[in-house]
Design a protein around this motif. Sequence first.
Motif, PDB file in Angstrom:
ATOM      1  N   PRO A 113       0.564  -1.257  -0.164  1.00 46.16           N
ATOM      2  CA  PRO A 113       0.001   0.063   0.031  1.00 46.16           C
ATOM      3  C   PRO A 113       0.902   1.277  -0.206  1.00 46.16           C
ATOM      4  N   ARG A 114       2.009   1.246   0.632  1.00 46.04           N
ATOM      5  CA  ARG A 114       2.582   2.708   0.799  1.00 46.04           C
ATOM      6  C   ARG A 114       3.424   2.825  -0.524  1.00 46.04           C
ATOM      7  N   LEU A 115       3.693   1.593  -1.334  1.00 46.59           N
ATOM      8  CA  LEU A 115       4.576   1.848  -2.397  1.00 46.59           C
ATOM      9  C   LEU A 115       3.504   2.444  -3.606  1.00 46.59           C
ATOM     10  N   LEU A 116       2.264   1.786  -3.524  1.00 46.88           N
ATOM     11  CA  LEU A 116       1.135   2.174  -4.411  1.00 46.88           C
ATOM     12  C   LEU A 116       0.988   3.680  -4.235  1.00 46.88           C
ATOM     13  N   ALA A 117       0.756   4.247  -2.988  1.00 49.99           N
ATOM     14  CA  ALA A 117       0.770   5.629  -2.773  1.00 49.99           C
ATOM     15  C   ALA A 117       1.856   6.622  -3.176  1.00 49.99           C
ATOM     16  N   TRP A 118       2.885   5.938  -3.052  1.00 49.45           N
ATOM     17  CA  TRP A 118       4.106   6.705  -3.256  1.00 49.45           C
ATOM     18  C   TRP A 118       4.286   6.927  -5.025  1.00 49.45           C
ATOM     19  N   ALA A 119       4.150   5.631  -5.588  1.00 44.25           N
ATOM     20  CA  ALA A 119       3.879   5.786  -7.069  1.00 44.25           C
ATOM     21  C   ALA A 119       3.283   6.594  -7.614  1.00 44.25           C
ATOM     22  N   ALA A 120       2.168   6.887  -7.063  1.00 46.66           N
ATOM     23  CA  ALA A 120       1.041   7.864  -7.484  1.00 46.66           C
ATOM     24  C   ALA A 120       1.791   9.599  -7.482  1.00 46.66           C
ATOM     25  N   ARG A 121       2.255   9.507  -6.071  1.00 44.19           N
ATOM     26  CA  ARG A 121       2.842  10.957  -5.838  1.00 44.19           C
ATOM     27  C   ARG A 121       3.908  10.913  -7.093  1.00 44.19           C
ATOM     28  N   ALA A 122       4.801   9.964  -7.023  1.00 48.54           N
ATOM     29  CA  ALA A 122       5.924  10.098  -7.967  1.00 48.54           C
ATOM     30  C   ALA A 122       5.555  10.524  -9.356  1.00 48.54           C
ATOM     31  N   GLU A 123       4.568   9.788  -9.980  1.00 48.45           N
ATOM     32  CA  GLU A 123       4.148  10.138 -11.380  1.00 48.45           C
ATOM     33  C   GLU A 123       3.555  11.135 -11.497  1.00 48.45           C
ATOM     34  N   SER A 124       2.906  12.019 -10.558  1.00 50.83           N
ATOM     35  CA  SER A 124       2.500  13.161 -10.628  1.00 50.83           C
ATOM     36  C   SER A 124       3.437  14.353 -10.780  1.00 50.83           C
ATOM     37  N   ARG A 125       4.751  13.920 -10.751  1.00 51.56           N
ATOM     38  CA  ARG A 125       5.732  14.810 -10.893  1.00 51.56           C
ATOM     39  C   ARG A 125       5.887  14.971 -12.464  1.00 51.56           C
ATOM     40  N   PRO A 126       5.910  16.171 -13.081  1.00 51.02           N
ATOM     41  CA  PRO A 126       6.212  16.202 -14.729  1.00 51.02           C
ATOM     42  C   PRO A 126       7.641  15.534 -15.221  1.00 51.02           C
ATOM     43  N   ALA A 127       8.644  15.692 -14.034  1.00 49.99           N
ATOM     44  CA  ALA A 127       9.870  15.005 -14.609  1.00 49.99           C
ATOM     45  C   ALA A 127       9.943  13.280 -14.521  1.00 49.99           C
ATOM     46  N   VAL A 128       9.049  12.944 -13.810  1.00 51.88           N
ATOM     47  CA  VAL A 128       8.889  11.518 -13.769  1.00 51.88           C
ATOM     48  C   VAL A 128       7.840  11.053 -14.957  1.00 51.88           C
ATOM     49  N   ALA A 129       6.884  11.782 -14.959  1.00 56.20           N
ATOM     50  CA  ALA A 129       5.514  11.354 -15.883  1.00 56.20           C
ATOM     51  C   ALA A 129       6.092  11.411 -17.416  1.00 56.20           C
ATOM     52  N   SER A 130       6.976  12.103 -17.827  1.00 50.96           N
ATOM     53  CA  SER A 130       7.329  12.309 -19.084  1.00 50.96           C
ATOM     54  C   SER A 130       8.140  10.741 -19.577  1.00 50.96           C
ATOM     55  N   VAL A 131       9.014  10.559 -18.598  1.00 45.84           N
ATOM     56  CA  VAL A 131       9.781   9.267 -18.825  1.00 45.84           C
ATOM     57  C   VAL A 131       8.859   7.917 -18.699  1.00 45.84           C
ATOM     58  N   MET A 132       7.873   8.147 -17.851  1.00 41.28           N
ATOM     59  CA  MET A 132       6.782   6.794 -17.674  1.00 41.28           C
ATOM     60  C   MET A 132       6.124   6.970 -19.009  1.00 41.28           C
ATOM     61  N   THR A 133       5.786   7.943 -19.405  1.00 43.08           N
ATOM     62  CA  THR A 133       4.882   8.147 -20.956  1.00 43.08           C
ATOM     63  C   THR A 133       5.391   7.279 -21.776  1.00 43.08           C
ATOM     64  N   GLU A 134       6.972   7.974 -21.982  1.00 45.19           N
ATOM     65  CA  GLU A 134       7.859   7.240 -23.214  1.00 45.19           C
ATOM     66  C   GLU A 134       8.130   5.740 -22.778  1.00 45.19           C
ATOM     67  N   ALA A 135       8.271   5.364 -21.673  1.00 44.75           N
ATOM     68  CA  ALA A 135       8.573   3.828 -21.552  1.00 44.75           C
ATOM     69  C   ALA A 135       7.548   3.187 -21.737  1.00 44.75           C
ATOM     70  N   LYS A 136       6.046   3.499 -21.341  1.00 45.78           N
ATOM     71  CA  LYS A 136       4.789   2.959 -21.789  1.00 45.78           C
ATOM     72  C   LYS A 136       4.892   2.675 -23.129  1.00 45.78           C
ATOM     73  N   ALA A 137       4.782   3.993 -23.964  1.00 44.77           N
ATOM     74  CA  ALA A 137       4.899   3.872 -25.459  1.00 44.77           C
ATOM     75  C   ALA A 137       5.795   2.814 -26.146  1.00 44.77           C
ATOM     76  N   ALA A 138       7.133   2.756 -25.484  1.00 45.95           N
ATOM     77  CA  ALA A 138       8.129   2.119 -26.164  1.00 45.95           C
ATOM     78  C   ALA A 138       7.661   0.496 -25.683  1.00 45.95           C
ATOM     79  N   LEU A 139       7.183   0.062 -24.747  1.00 48.14           N
ATOM     80  CA  LEU A 139       6.539  -1.130 -24.644  1.00 48.14           C
ATOM     81  C   LEU A 139       5.438  -1.753 -25.459  1.00 48.14           C
TER      82      LEU A 139
END
Length: 211
Positions: A182-208
């Motif tokens: 549960p803590r990692l789930l909440a942490w990941a949501a916080r992390a993904e709300s940061r633009p610096a993280v979100a752009s990398v995640m979006t590209e990674a998902k698209a590449a996958l």
Amino acid sequence: MIELIQVPFSHFCAKVRIALNEKGLPHRCLPVPGGWMDSVEYRVVNPLGRVPFLVDGDIRLGESQVINEYLEDRYPQPSLMPSDAAGRARVRWLCSLHDNYCAPQIFRIFFGLVKGQAPDAFADDWQAVLQALDLLEAQTDDAWLAGPAFSLADCTWVLSWMHAQGLSAMLNQPLDAETRYPRLLAWAARAESRPAVASVMTEAKAALAAM
Ligand SMILES: N[C@@H](CCC(=O)N[C@@H](CS)C(=O)NCC(=O)O)C(=O)O
């Protein structure tokens, strides 16, 4: 300008890209020369045949943790490391947990499955991933993995957390994240709300998705 040779869905590359973004450092991401890490062209650049690889003027560096610590030393603001020795050690411990005890296993499972190996072949690697996540969950008791401030530890774990969820589906091994992490789930949501993280995640998902 800083150049980073990388693969968009690589967790080792993502940790560097997130650090570059968080620090607001202009950089250019380049594909691996020759198409993949084992190409003759890339071995000339990095004889170890691994990504990421950073070029900053005369500085040429492999190894994601070495690169991130170089960025922190060379471009200290905004800082991604605590100022005290204990805090810095904690960040390094969490990065080491990822780099040595979780990320190589994720890499092996993912490419093994892609190459058609049976899920059973990865029981030990999957257990190692779960053990690392269990340790991380148990030690996460603040807004960010290593304390109240976003750090290199957060940069390091974001994409592997996403990969662990993807692999759990591919292996048909439910992660039970709501109850087990549960803590990692909440942490990941916080992390993904940061633009610096979100752009990398979006590209990674698209590449996958394009694989
Ligand atoms: N310890 C290295 C590991 C890097 C690594 O293994 N990267 C993977 C991509 S995620 C790779 O280049 N693998 C190529 C191979 O195993 O042949 C680091 O932290 O940078």
